[in-house]
Design a protein around this motif. Sequence first.
Motif, PDB file in Angstrom:
ATOM      1  N   VAL A 217      -3.050 -28.680 -25.908  1.00 34.82           N
ATOM      2  CA  VAL A 217      -3.055 -27.362 -25.259  1.00 34.82           C
ATOM      3  C   VAL A 217      -3.011 -27.505 -23.740  1.00 34.82           C
ATOM      4  CG1 VAL A 217      -4.434 -25.283 -24.854  1.00 34.82           C
ATOM      5  CG2 VAL A 217      -4.190 -26.185 -27.174  1.00 34.82           C
ATOM      6  N   PHE A 218      -3.896 -28.341 -23.182  1.00 32.17           N
ATOM      7  CA  PHE A 218      -3.924 -28.502 -21.729  1.00 32.17           C
ATOM      8  C   PHE A 218      -2.633 -29.144 -21.215  1.00 32.17           C
ATOM      9  CE2 PHE A 218      -8.695 -28.233 -21.981  1.00 32.17           C
ATOM     10  CZ  PHE A 218      -8.817 -27.131 -21.145  1.00 32.17           C
ATOM     11  N   SER A 219      -2.066 -30.085 -21.978  1.00 33.54           N
ATOM     12  CA  SER A 219      -0.821 -30.729 -21.561  1.00 33.54           C
ATOM     13  C   SER A 219       0.329 -29.735 -21.522  1.00 33.54           C
ATOM     14  CB  SER A 219      -0.483 -31.890 -22.503  1.00 33.54           C
ATOM     15  OG  SER A 219      -1.456 -32.903 -22.444  1.00 33.54           O
ATOM     16  N   VAL A 220       0.431 -28.897 -22.550  1.00 35.00           N
ATOM     17  CA  VAL A 220       1.503 -27.898 -22.585  1.00 35.00           C
ATOM     18  C   VAL A 220       1.303 -26.860 -21.486  1.00 35.00           C
ATOM     19  CG1 VAL A 220       2.523 -26.052 -23.961  1.00 35.00           C
ATOM     20  CG2 VAL A 220       2.010 -28.257 -25.027  1.00 35.00           C
ATOM     21  N   LEU A 221       0.063 -26.466 -21.229  1.00 35.98           N
ATOM     22  CA  LEU A 221      -0.197 -25.532 -20.134  1.00 35.98           C
ATOM     23  C   LEU A 221       0.202 -26.132 -18.790  1.00 35.98           C
ATOM     24  CD1 LEU A 221      -3.655 -23.981 -21.134  1.00 35.98           C
ATOM     25  CD2 LEU A 221      -1.429 -22.828 -21.103  1.00 35.98           C
ATOM     26  N   ALA A 222      -0.141 -27.415 -18.584  1.00 32.91           N
ATOM     27  CA  ALA A 222       0.253 -28.088 -17.346  1.00 32.91           C
ATOM     28  C   ALA A 222       1.768 -28.146 -17.226  1.00 32.91           C
ATOM     29  CB  ALA A 222      -0.344 -29.491 -17.302  1.00 32.91           C
ATOM     30  N   TRP A 223       2.438 -28.477 -18.336  1.00 34.73           N
ATOM     31  CA  TRP A 223       3.902 -28.528 -18.333  1.00 34.73           C
ATOM     32  C   TRP A 223       4.478 -27.164 -17.939  1.00 34.73           C
ATOM     33  CZ3 TRP A 223       7.776 -25.898 -20.762  1.00 34.73           C
ATOM     34  CH2 TRP A 223       9.053 -26.466 -20.742  1.00 34.73           C
ATOM     35  N   ALA A 224       3.913 -26.085 -18.472  1.00 37.95           N
ATOM     36  CA  ALA A 224       4.402 -24.741 -18.163  1.00 37.95           C
ATOM     37  C   ALA A 224       4.197 -24.410 -16.681  1.00 37.95           C
ATOM     38  CB  ALA A 224       3.691 -23.713 -19.040  1.00 37.95           C
ATOM     39  N   VAL A 225       3.066 -24.812 -16.107  1.00 34.43           N
ATOM     40  CA  VAL A 225       2.802 -24.550 -14.697  1.00 34.43           C
ATOM     41  C   VAL A 225       3.796 -25.308 -13.818  1.00 34.43           C
ATOM     42  CG1 VAL A 225       1.146 -24.922 -12.823  1.00 34.43           C
ATOM     43  CG2 VAL A 225       0.367 -23.973 -14.992  1.00 34.43           C
ATOM     44  N   PHE A 226       4.025 -26.580 -14.133  1.00 39.92           N
ATOM     45  CA  PHE A 226       4.978 -27.362 -13.341  1.00 39.92           C
ATOM     46  C   PHE A 226       6.401 -26.820 -13.501  1.00 39.92           C
ATOM     47  CE2 PHE A 226       1.747 -30.895 -13.896  1.00 39.92           C
ATOM     48  CZ  PHE A 226       1.283 -30.801 -12.585  1.00 39.92           C
ATOM     49  N   ALA A 227       6.738 -26.387 -14.715  1.00 43.41           N
ATOM     50  CA  ALA A 227       8.061 -25.795 -14.932  1.00 43.41           C
ATOM     51  C   ALA A 227       8.222 -24.529 -14.092  1.00 43.41           C
ATOM     52  CB  ALA A 227       8.265 -25.482 -16.414  1.00 43.41           C
ATOM     53  N   ALA A 228       7.181 -23.690 -14.051  1.00 42.67           N
ATOM     54  CA  ALA A 228       7.233 -22.473 -13.246  1.00 42.67           C
ATOM     55  C   ALA A 228       7.326 -22.805 -11.758  1.00 42.67           C
ATOM     56  CB  ALA A 228       5.993 -21.620 -13.523  1.00 42.67           C
ATOM     57  N   LEU A 229       6.613 -23.856 -11.318  1.00 42.36           N
ATOM     58  CA  LEU A 229       6.663 -24.264  -9.917  1.00 42.36           C
ATOM     59  C   LEU A 229       8.075 -24.691  -9.518  1.00 42.36           C
ATOM     60  CD1 LEU A 229       5.535 -25.134  -7.182  1.00 42.36           C
ATOM     61  CD2 LEU A 229       4.748 -27.262  -8.269  1.00 42.36           C
ATOM     62  N   LEU A 230       8.695 -25.539 -10.333  1.00 43.68           N
ATOM     63  CA  LEU A 230      10.043 -26.008 -10.016  1.00 43.68           C
ATOM     64  C   LEU A 230      11.059 -24.863 -10.088  1.00 43.68           C
ATOM     65  CD1 LEU A 230       9.977 -29.420 -11.917  1.00 43.68           C
ATOM     66  CD2 LEU A 230       9.918 -29.060  -9.433  1.00 43.68           C
ATOM     67  N   ALA A 231      10.887 -23.980 -11.090  1.00 44.24           N
ATOM     68  CA  ALA A 231      11.792 -22.827 -11.195  1.00 44.24           C
ATOM     69  C   ALA A 231      11.607 -21.879 -10.014  1.00 44.24           C
ATOM     70  CB  ALA A 231      11.554 -22.094 -12.507  1.00 44.24           C
ATOM     71  N   GLY A 232      10.363 -21.628  -9.614  1.00 46.97           N
ATOM     72  CA  GLY A 232      10.096 -20.748  -8.488  1.00 46.97           C
ATOM     73  C   GLY A 232      10.634 -21.307  -7.180  1.00 46.97           C
ATOM     74  N   ARG A 233      10.537 -22.623  -7.020  1.00 46.85           N
ATOM     75  CA  ARG A 233      11.078 -23.222  -5.790  1.00 46.85           C
ATOM     76  C   ARG A 233      12.598 -23.116  -5.767  1.00 46.85           C
ATOM     77  NH1 ARG A 233      10.175 -26.396  -1.495  1.00 46.85           N
ATOM     78  NH2 ARG A 233      11.665 -28.052  -1.014  1.00 46.85           N
ATOM     79  N   ARG A 234      13.236 -23.335  -6.916  1.00 42.39           N
ATOM     80  CA  ARG A 234      14.699 -23.290  -6.968  1.00 42.39           C
ATOM     81  C   ARG A 234      15.222 -21.857  -6.828  1.00 42.39           C
ATOM     82  NH1 ARG A 234      18.591 -26.809  -8.493  1.00 42.39           N
ATOM     83  NH2 ARG A 234      20.538 -25.951  -9.308  1.00 42.39           N
ATOM     84  N   ALA A 235      14.556 -20.910  -7.490  1.00 46.72           N
ATOM     85  CA  ALA A 235      15.064 -19.531  -7.505  1.00 46.72           C
ATOM     86  C   ALA A 235      14.598 -18.716  -6.304  1.00 46.72           C
ATOM     87  CB  ALA A 235      14.639 -18.846  -8.798  1.00 46.72           C
ATOM     88  N   PHE A 236      13.353 -18.940  -5.879  1.00 44.27           N
ATOM     89  CA  PHE A 236      12.780 -18.087  -4.832  1.00 44.27           C
ATOM     90  C   PHE A 236      12.372 -18.854  -3.574  1.00 44.27           C
ATOM     91  CE2 PHE A 236      11.544 -16.319  -9.034  1.00 44.27           C
ATOM     92  CZ  PHE A 236      12.367 -15.200  -9.011  1.00 44.27           C
ATOM     93  N   GLY A 237      12.611 -20.165  -3.566  1.00 41.64           N
ATOM     94  CA  GLY A 237      12.285 -20.942  -2.383  1.00 41.64           C
ATOM     95  C   GLY A 237      10.801 -21.108  -2.131  1.00 41.64           C
ATOM     96  N   TRP A 238       9.989 -21.186  -3.176  1.00 48.43           N
ATOM     97  CA  TRP A 238       8.548 -21.342  -3.001  1.00 48.43           C
ATOM     98  C   TRP A 238       8.247 -22.581  -2.156  1.00 48.43           C
ATOM     99  CZ3 TRP A 238       6.134 -20.445  -8.546  1.00 48.43           C
ATOM    100  CH2 TRP A 238       6.286 -19.091  -8.885  1.00 48.43           C
TER     101      TRP A 238
END
Length: 275
Positions: A217-238
């Motif tokens: 559970v914690f590993s998948v949650l971490a994966w989702a957070v990192f995926a959102a971080l990379l997507a947010g940086r690519r799409a919105f320039g975070w």
Amino acid sequence: MILSPGASVASLLPLAATSVVALLAYLLAGLGRQADWRGGALVIGWVAHAFAIVVHGVGVGEPAPGARFGFAPALSVTLWLVLAVYAIESRFVPIAGVRRTLALLGAGAVSLALLFPGELRAHGGSPWAPLHWVLGIASYGLFGAALLHAALLRRAEQRLRGKPVAGEALPAPDALPLLRLETLTFRFVGAGFAVLSATLLLGWWFADPWRWDHKAVFSVLAWAVFAALLAGRRAFGWRGHLATRWLYVGALLLLLAYVGSRFVIEVLLLRGTTQ
């Protein structure tokens, strides 16, 4: 030294010998006053630390073939990988003001692995399990390197704004440019995300059946957070504080996935059973 079930003092002597050398060298690198000694001491500590990790990994001195796993060995390997990244990177780009901190963190990691050597697991089971473990620890190391660069980025931003920096200040003429630090941070995040993805896929593939336990559970949650971080940086320039907050949250979740759960089992519950 806190012995795990099935451990004896004699079986842990090779680990103790290499760990003590690494600990003393790290302390000299972190607390020594002679600048000429500190660099050499850090190298000696890193090499001795590597031998201690090998002792853990191949089960030197153990009564039966196997390797020791636990929260402290996982942290030990993670810090060793971060130090390896620092050693390689510092030869090509200036990374000032972190040697003492890394040396003291290395000393702490070695001490924990010596006090809590973990549980001896016999060789066997799925042939993919060792690769799964190696990839998982590699992802810890890559995200650890990302956190190191994020901390350097924050200190560089504080210096640029004229704010006081806690601890040893980064020399302004030798500091990495902010954009370079930011780029390196996200390169490590991307590499860690790729390795973590491979770890989860491999674990899902050979696990029979797949269990949604605390680590999963914690590993998948971490994966989702990192995926959102990379997507947010690519799409919105975070970038800046927003990006580093996502990085810290993901790293915390990943830390809880294995290190946190094993800490509860080994230290708080005083159990050595495989989870």
